[in-house]
Design an enzyme around this catalytic site. Structure first.
Site, PDB file in Angstrom:
ATOM      1  N   TRP A 104       1.066   9.275  48.657  1.00 21.08           N
ATOM      2  CA  TRP A 104       1.016  10.604  48.030  1.00 21.08           C
ATOM      3  C   TRP A 104       0.581  11.673  49.010  1.00 21.08           C
ATOM      4  CZ3 TRP A 104       4.043  11.358  44.283  1.00 21.08           C
ATOM      5  CH2 TRP A 104       4.370  10.292  43.443  1.00 21.08           C
ATOM      6  N   ASP A 174      -6.152  16.199  46.046  1.00 22.60           N
ATOM      7  CA  ASP A 174      -5.267  15.629  45.030  1.00 22.60           C
ATOM      8  C   ASP A 174      -6.047  14.507  44.359  1.00 22.60           C
ATOM      9  OD1 ASP A 174      -3.468  14.288  43.498  1.00 22.60           O
ATOM     10  OD2 ASP A 174      -1.981  13.958  45.078  1.00 22.60           O
ATOM     11  N   LYS A 198      -2.876  10.060  34.063  1.00 17.11           N
ATOM     12  CA  LYS A 198      -3.536   8.808  34.434  1.00 17.11           C
ATOM     13  C   LYS A 198      -4.911   8.732  33.778  1.00 17.11           C
ATOM     14  CE  LYS A 198      -0.883   9.388  38.516  1.00 17.11           C
ATOM     15  NZ  LYS A 198       0.037   8.264  38.464  1.00 17.11           N
TER      16      LYS A 198
HETATM   17  N1  PMP Z   1      -0.452  12.404  43.556  1.00 19.71           N
HETATM   18  C1  PMP Z   1      -0.874  11.191  43.169  1.00 19.71           C
HETATM   19  C2  PMP Z   1      -2.112  10.618  43.796  1.00 19.71           C
HETATM   20  C3  PMP Z   1      -0.159  10.483  42.196  1.00 19.71           C
HETATM   21  O1  PMP Z   1      -0.565   9.258  41.828  1.00 19.71           O
HETATM   22  C4  PMP Z   1       0.990  11.066  41.612  1.00 19.71           C
HETATM   23  C5  PMP Z   1       1.773  10.386  40.529  1.00 19.71           C
HETATM   24  N2  PMP Z   1       1.865   9.036  40.580  1.00 19.71           N
HETATM   25  C6  PMP Z   1       1.395  12.328  42.063  1.00 19.71           C
HETATM   26  C7  PMP Z   1       0.642  12.965  43.014  1.00 19.71           C
HETATM   27  C8  PMP Z   1       2.614  12.983  41.488  1.00 19.71           C
HETATM   28  O2  PMP Z   1       2.346  13.405  40.187  1.00 19.71           O
HETATM   29  P1  PMP Z   1       3.468  13.989  39.238  1.00 19.71           P
HETATM   30  O3  PMP Z   1       4.383  12.870  38.900  1.00 19.71           O
HETATM   31  O4  PMP Z   1       2.712  14.535  38.073  1.00 19.71           O
HETATM   32  O5  PMP Z   1       4.163  15.087  39.988  1.00 19.71           O
END
Ligand code: PMP
Length: 364
Positions: A104, A174, A198
């Site tokens: 991520w 994040d 989450k």
């Molecule tokens: N950052 C992290 C740490 C994530 O786990 C996720 C989703 N799995 C995201 C960003 C992306 O999130 P979204 O699908 O809401 O755009």
């Protein structure tokens, strides 16, 4: 009623049962409203009370001071990958630092590079993102507009237990997959963001906590929806807000406050849950192999491998038969990933632990 499984999905993920029960109860009609949350205006008094209560609960749980704004936005955390550089870079500070500790962080960095010359302060790619850096390992630019990191890497299962030290540069986090799992020293941060699906609610809303002085960096020529300052001025109600998602965030935060007893208690419970699984891994010889280095392990996503692909598939299938679902690891890492967010009850983790012990007994 259909029986519920233990759902180890990485997100959207398990929600607290009392929250689901309350939502079910309110779905025909909210008390004193006579219509459901799905049917009322985002500008109605009833919804205003809901969004205000959600914000008050968040402020209470995380002790968020008044000089931070709380925003409820759409577009997921992915949109934050773009909104952050769009809003926080300035002509005087056109570059930011990115600590890349997993998939991520890498996505966030790649997106930010579209807006300026970003610098990698650290990248754990060479070790397959098994470990986190020490502060001394970071290559920081003291002139950076901000320093971005991912507190919990959902795919690799590595998590910061404390914040990296970045001096005066605003720290941007994040926190998508570990938001509200422990108390946070909010004043160490310039901005924290987390998609809700989450630990905080369902998909559809993303929470942003931002120090108000940083809002002055948002330029007027940004698309208005993507402008933090405009969103803060509109109280997150510039356009039709994701009303149902915000309503569930209100219920989840009330559950954390009143049933769990706050984030200190939640943290303790999360540590105990994760420890149950890591102990099995550590005492399994080499049968279960954890992905992350022990000191960098996540309390939220427990990632491990079995000796063969065949055993991995058997593990997932047999767990599923026993009511434990969504345990297959992310395709880029393989193996098993047990996501044990706040709402995963200790009984679910105990069930998984017992299954892991029996599975090893039979298959090693
Ligand atoms: N950052 C992290 C740490 C994530 O786990 C996720 C989703 N799995 C995201 C960003 C992306 O999130 P979204 O699908 O809401 O755009």
């Amino acid at each position: 009623m259909t029986e519920r499984v233990y759902n180890f999905a990485p997100g959207p993920a398990v929600l607290p049962e009392p929250v689901l029960a309350q939502a079910q109860c309110d779905l025909m009609a909210l008390p004193d409203v006579g219509a459901s949350i799905l049917e009322i205006s985002h500008r109605s008094q009833a919804f205003r009370e809901i969004i205000e209560a959600a914000e008050a609960n968040l402020r209470n749980l995380l002790a968020i001071p008044d000089h931070y704004a709380v925003l409820f936005l759409q577009g997921g955390s992915r949109l934050q990958f773009s909104m952050i550089p769009m809003n926080l870079l300035t002509p005087e500070q056109p570059s930011a630092d990115y600590l890349i500790s997993g998939s991520w962080g890498k996505h966030a960095y790649k997106e930010a590079k579209k807006f300026g010359p970003m610098q990698r302060a650290w990248d754990g790619g060479d070790s397959s993102y098994r470990q986190l850096p020490e502060d001394a390992d970071l290559q920081r630019n003291p002139e950076a507009a901000y320093f971005h990191f991912t507190s919990n890497e959902t795919i690799q299962g590595v998590q910061f237990a404390t914040e990296p030290e970045v001096g005066e540069v605003p720290l941007v986090c994040d926190a998508s997959s570990d938001f509200l799992h422990r108390p946070l020293p909010i004043e160490r941060y310039g901005l924290i963001y987390a998609c809700a699906q989450k630990n905080a609610g369902p998909a559809g809303v993303t929470l942003v906590i931002v120090r108000k002085d940083l809002l002055a960096r948002s330029r007027d020529n940004l698309p208005i929806y993507l402008n933090y300052n405009a969103q803060a001025e509109a109280g997150s109600l510039m356009n039709t807000a994701p009303t149902f998602a915000i309503y569930i965030v209100r219920l989840v935060t009330a559950w954390l406050l009143h049933e769990i007893g706050g984030l200190e208690c939640m943290h303790q419970r999360n540590r105990a849950k994760a420890q149950m699984l890591y102990e099995v891994i550590d005492h399994s010889g080499d049968f279960y192999q954890g992905h992350a280095r022990p000191q960098d392990r996540s309390l939220m996503n427990v990632v491990f491998r079995l000796p063969t692909e065949e055993l991995t598939q058997k593990f997932v299938a047999q767990a599923q038969e026993r009511g434990m679902t969504s345990l297959a690891g992310h395709r880029s890492v393989g193996g098993i990933r047990a996501s044990i967010y706040n709402a995963m009850p200790p009984a679910g983790v105990e069930a998984l632990r017992d299954f892991m012990l029996k599975f090893q007994d039979k298959n090693s």
